[in-house]
Write an enzyme that holds these catalytic residues in place. Structure first.
Site, short mmCIF file in Angstrom:
data_model
loop_
_atom_site.label_atom_id
_atom_site.label_comp_id
_atom_site.label_asym_id
_atom_site.label_seq_id
_atom_site.Cartn_x
_atom_site.Cartn_y
_atom_site.Cartn_z
N TYR A 111 31.47 36.89 43.62
CA TYR A 111 32.03 37.55 42.44
C TYR A 111 31.15 37.41 41.20
CZ TYR A 111 36.00 38.38 45.37
OH TYR A 111 36.78 38.83 46.39
N MET A 112 30.22 36.43 41.23
CA MET A 112 29.37 36.20 40.06
C MET A 112 28.50 37.43 39.74
SD MET A 112 29.84 33.13 38.99
CE MET A 112 28.39 32.81 38.01
N ASP B 238 33.72 54.58 47.75
CA ASP B 238 34.01 55.58 48.78
C ASP B 238 35.50 55.85 48.91
OD1 ASP B 238 34.29 52.98 49.73
OD2 ASP B 238 33.71 53.48 51.78
N GLY B 239 36.32 54.79 48.85
CA GLY B 239 37.77 54.96 48.94
C GLY B 239 38.27 55.79 47.78
N THR B 240 37.80 55.47 46.60
CA THR B 240 38.22 56.19 45.39
C THR B 240 37.84 57.66 45.47
OG1 THR B 240 37.80 54.17 44.15
CG2 THR B 240 38.01 56.19 42.87
N THR C 147 29.77 51.63 43.32
CA THR C 147 29.87 50.64 44.38
C THR C 147 28.74 49.66 44.25
OG1 THR C 147 29.32 50.30 46.70
CG2 THR C 147 28.89 52.46 45.84
N ILE C 148 29.09 48.42 44.12
CA ILE C 148 28.05 47.41 43.98
C ILE C 148 27.25 47.28 45.28
CG2 ILE C 148 29.42 45.41 44.68
CD1 ILE C 148 28.16 44.03 42.23
N ASP C 149 27.89 47.63 46.40
CA ASP C 149 27.24 47.49 47.70
C ASP C 149 26.18 48.57 47.94
OD1 ASP C 149 28.93 45.41 48.10
OD2 ASP C 149 30.19 46.39 49.59
N GLY D 21 44.69 50.28 46.79
CA GLY D 21 45.97 50.83 47.28
C GLY D 21 46.64 51.67 46.20
N1 LIG Z 1 41.48 57.94 52.39
C1 LIG Z 1 42.00 57.75 51.17
N2 LIG Z 1 42.81 58.69 50.63
C2 LIG Z 1 43.34 58.52 49.40
N3 LIG Z 1 43.12 57.44 48.62
C3 LIG Z 1 42.32 56.48 49.10
C4 LIG Z 1 41.72 56.57 50.39
N4 LIG Z 1 40.98 55.46 50.62
C5 LIG Z 1 41.12 54.71 49.50
N5 LIG Z 1 41.92 55.31 48.60
C6 LIG Z 1 42.32 54.78 47.30
O1 LIG Z 1 41.15 54.59 46.50
C7 LIG Z 1 41.29 53.42 45.72
C8 LIG Z 1 40.05 52.55 45.88
O2 LIG Z 1 39.74 52.36 47.26
P1 LIG Z 1 39.02 51.01 47.77
O3 LIG Z 1 39.89 49.85 47.44
O4 LIG Z 1 38.67 51.21 49.19
O5 LIG Z 1 37.76 50.85 46.85
P2 LIG Z 1 36.46 51.73 46.73
O6 LIG Z 1 36.73 52.89 45.85
O7 LIG Z 1 35.95 52.06 48.08
O8 LIG Z 1 35.51 50.76 45.93
P3 LIG Z 1 34.70 49.50 46.50
O9 LIG Z 1 34.76 49.53 47.98
O10 LIG Z 1 33.33 49.69 45.98
O11 LIG Z 1 35.38 48.34 45.89
C9 LIG Z 1 42.57 52.73 46.14
O12 LIG Z 1 43.54 52.92 45.14
C10 LIG Z 1 42.95 53.41 47.43
O13 LIG Z 1 44.34 53.53 47.61
O1 LIG Z 2 37.63 42.76 44.96
P1 LIG Z 2 38.01 42.34 46.31
O2 LIG Z 2 39.26 43.02 46.74
O3 LIG Z 2 38.02 40.89 46.51
O4 LIG Z 2 36.92 42.94 47.29
C1 LIG Z 2 35.65 42.45 47.44
C2 LIG Z 2 34.81 43.57 48.00
O5 LIG Z 2 34.52 44.51 47.02
C3 LIG Z 2 33.15 44.80 47.04
O6 LIG Z 2 32.57 44.17 45.92
C4 LIG Z 2 32.95 46.30 46.94
O7 LIG Z 2 33.39 46.71 45.69
C5 LIG Z 2 32.59 44.26 48.32
O8 LIG Z 2 31.26 43.88 48.25
C6 LIG Z 2 33.52 43.10 48.56
O9 LIG Z 2 33.69 42.90 49.94
MG LIG Z 3 34.67 51.01 49.44
#
Ligand SMILES: Nc1ncnc2c1ncn2[C@@H]1O[C@H](COP(=O)(O)OP(=O)(O)OP(=O)(O)O)[C@@H](O)[C@H]1O
Ligand SMILES: O=P(O)(O)OC[C@H]1O[C@](O)(CO)[C@@H](O)[C@@H]1O
Ligand SMILES: [Mg+2]
Length: 507
Positions: free
Chosen positions: A413-414, A227-229, A255-257, A202
């Site tokens: 988480y391990m 992907d979000g980042t 991304t660990i996934d 977020g």
């Molecule tokens: N569509 C988007 N536009 C702008 N910022 C985004 C969007 N989706 C996610 N973000 C931002 O990217 C950051 C990381 O997103 P997210 O928590 O989904 O993790 P991620 O980068 O997908 O990594 P992972 O899923 O591997 O943990 C967050 O700070 C989130 O607010």
């Molecule tokens: O760190 P959080 O918010 O508990 O999220 C766990 C998620 O993050 C991931 O490790 C992706 O980074 C997913 O495999 C898992 O669902």
């Molecule tokens: Mg993601």
């Protein structure tokens, strides 16, 4: 068949005329030529260069696309004693990496990405660079290595001294102080798990982030995350371009996934698979030491089951692997309970590996479905490991006369809090250096990553338009099925549906 034309290609500046045919091929809206991202149209107009025999280069933006008369200079690497001896150290401007390498005699050359690496000319003077690094999303082995290698790469290869660490993910840009990153500060960090910068979900506020980049005089932004980042990085880049700033934005996919498309695999994945072996082994020892022992291991994998699939294939002790992409059922002929009973009768024990996102539809049927999300909007999953353990225990205590002993290991988480292993560390170094070379060369709005073994610069939209998933009609899943001997749990209808998805993914 319509053809495409590229008007000019110089220093990364491409003026293109793209026909609707090619627009469709590269995922553009055929009417306006804009990238379609998650249903949103944005102003990112891909740079498409076409060549002979169906060659298409999907190029990444360059700062000179929107800043005219941007001065460049010779790359200082050529005076660096370590690199100056390397024959053809600089990447040829025309080098590109093919997206598909299995081709037919008559197939067209297809889509390519710009090859990553150092260029003859750079668009930043060393003392002008003020870089920053941010890590966002969940943890992943190797994060600290990438941070280390960006800092050391900038310092040792380009003599860049000013590198700032943004603390606590995107929101850190506007809510926290930065830390100064030097080779000395980052020297040992690759031996530690996590990220020395901290991370968060977020808190992505584009305006505040870009205001902050401007206020701090930052001109290279390295963004490490999933992907979000990368979606966040794409909008930061767009805003920077809209404001006409000389700021390069480089994404490093994390991304660990392993759910990021286009790239061969993401860093940390190998380490996670290796770490999972220890738990699968423990589950196996427990299961074999007791009558009708069942070892159940839950691994990460929200929407993509790669960790579970590879951990299973590597271990050979696993009798059943359950992943989000492959629906399964518990009761009746061909169901999981029947298979467990059969396996216990045959071997006296069994090991089950389950990805956290598997069977979520079954959970929502039997438990009260919640639509909770994390701060980034990702769906919060219910604990499938606990749920399935209970269902198996209930089944064998109530309906079957077989006494079972189930041991549940939640490994979530391990596997991600550990430092990167040797091969991930080398991989992280290449990613970091590719990102640094790209930014110094003036490229921006790109993610780095290996495509068929060669590192490339990939436009953001290609990374974020879909998720990489296990294709259950593919050979790899077949290998897994033949290694575990588990039922496929698939009806003919499921196979047809999976085939359709695969076709959609490939088109
Ligand atoms: N569509 C988007 N536009 C702008 N910022 C985004 C969007 N989706 C996610 N973000 C931002 O990217 C950051 C990381 O997103 P997210 O928590 O989904 O993790 P991620 O980068 O997908 O990594 P992972 O899923 O591997 O943990 C967050 O700070 C989130 O607010
Ligand atoms: O760190 P959080 O918010 O508990 O999220 C766990 C998620 O993050 C991931 O490790 C992706 O980074 C997913 O495999 C898992 O669902
Ligand atoms: Mg993601």
């Amino acid at each position: 068949m319509e053809s495409t034309m590229s008007n000019s290609v110089s220093n990364g500046v491409v003026a293109e005329i793209i026909t609707s045919d090619v627009k469709k091929k590269v995922g553009l809206n055929p009417r306006n030529g804009f990238v379609s991202m998650g249903g949103l149209l944005n102003n990112l107009k891909p740079k498409i260069v076409s060549g002979d025999f169906g060659y298409i280069l999907e190029d990444v933006p360059h700062m000179s696309d929107y800043i005219h008369h941007l001065p460049s200079s010779t790359n200082p690497l050529q005076y660096n004693p370590a690199y100056s001896v390397v024959k053809q150290y600089f990447v040829d401007h025309d080098d590109s990496v093919a997206e598909k390498i299995v081709v037919h005699k008559n197939s067209s050359r297809g889509m390519h990405f710009r090859r990553a690496g150092p260029r003859q000319r750079v668009y930043f003077k060393s003392d002008e660079v003020r870089a920053c690094i941010v890590t966002c999303g969940g943890l992943c082995p190797g994060l600290n290595t990438v941070i280390r290698e960006i800092v050391c790469g900038l310092h040792h290869m380009y003599d860049v001294k000013a590198v700032l660490g943004i603390v606590g993910g995107y929101r850190g840009f506007y809510s926290k102080n930065t830390i100064s990153l030097t080779p000395k500060v980052v020297n040992d960090i690759h031996k530690r798990g996590g990220t020395i910068l901290g991370t968060s979900r977020g808190g992505h506020d584009t305006k505040k982030i870009v205001d902050n980049i401007e206020d701090r005089g930052i001109n290279q932004v390295y963004i490490i995350g999933g992907d979000g980042t990368q979606k966040g990085a794409a909008v930061i880049f767009e805003e920077i371009r809209r404001r006409g700033l000389k700021v390069a934005v480089a994404g490093i996919p994390k991304t660990i996934d392993n759910d990021i498309p286009v790239i061969d695999k993401s860093f940390g994945f190998d380490t996670a698979v290796e770490e999972a072996q220890r738990a699968i082994n423990a589950a196996h020892v427990e299961a074999t030491s007791i009558e009708n022992g069942i070892g159940l291991v839950k691994l990460m994998g929200r929407n993509s089951g790669f960790i579970a699939m590879y951990a299973t294939l590597a271990s050979r002790d696993v009798d059943c692997c359950l992943i989000p992409e492959s629906p399964f059922y518990l009761e009746g002929p061909g169901g999981l309970f029947e298979y467990i009973e059969k396996r216990l009768k045959e071997n006296g024990h069994m090991v089950i590996v389950i990805a956290e996102g598997a069977g979520q539809e079954l959970l929502s049927e039997s438990l009260h479905s919640t639509d909770q999300q994390d701060a980034s909007g990702n769906k919060l999953l219910q604990d499938v490991g606990l749920w399935i353990s209970q269902r198996i225990k209930d089944h064998f205590s109530k309906r079957s006369k077989m006494a079972i002993n189930l041991k549940y290991i939640d490994l979530m988480y391990m596997i991600r809090a550990v430092p990167g292993n040797a091969s991930d560390n080398v991989y992280c170094t290449l990613l970091a250096q590719s990102a640094v070379h790209g930014a110094m060369a003036g490229y921006t709005g790109f993610t780095v990553g290996p495509v068929n073994g060669r590192h490339a610069y990939i436009p953001f939209h290609r990374i974020i338009e879909k998720q990489h998933k296990v294709v259950i009609t593919d050979r790899m899943w077949a290998r897994l099925l033949s290694s575990t001997n588990q039922p496929s749990f698939l009806s003919t209808k499921d196979v047809i549906e999976a085939g359709k998805t695969e076709n959609l993914l490939n088109c």
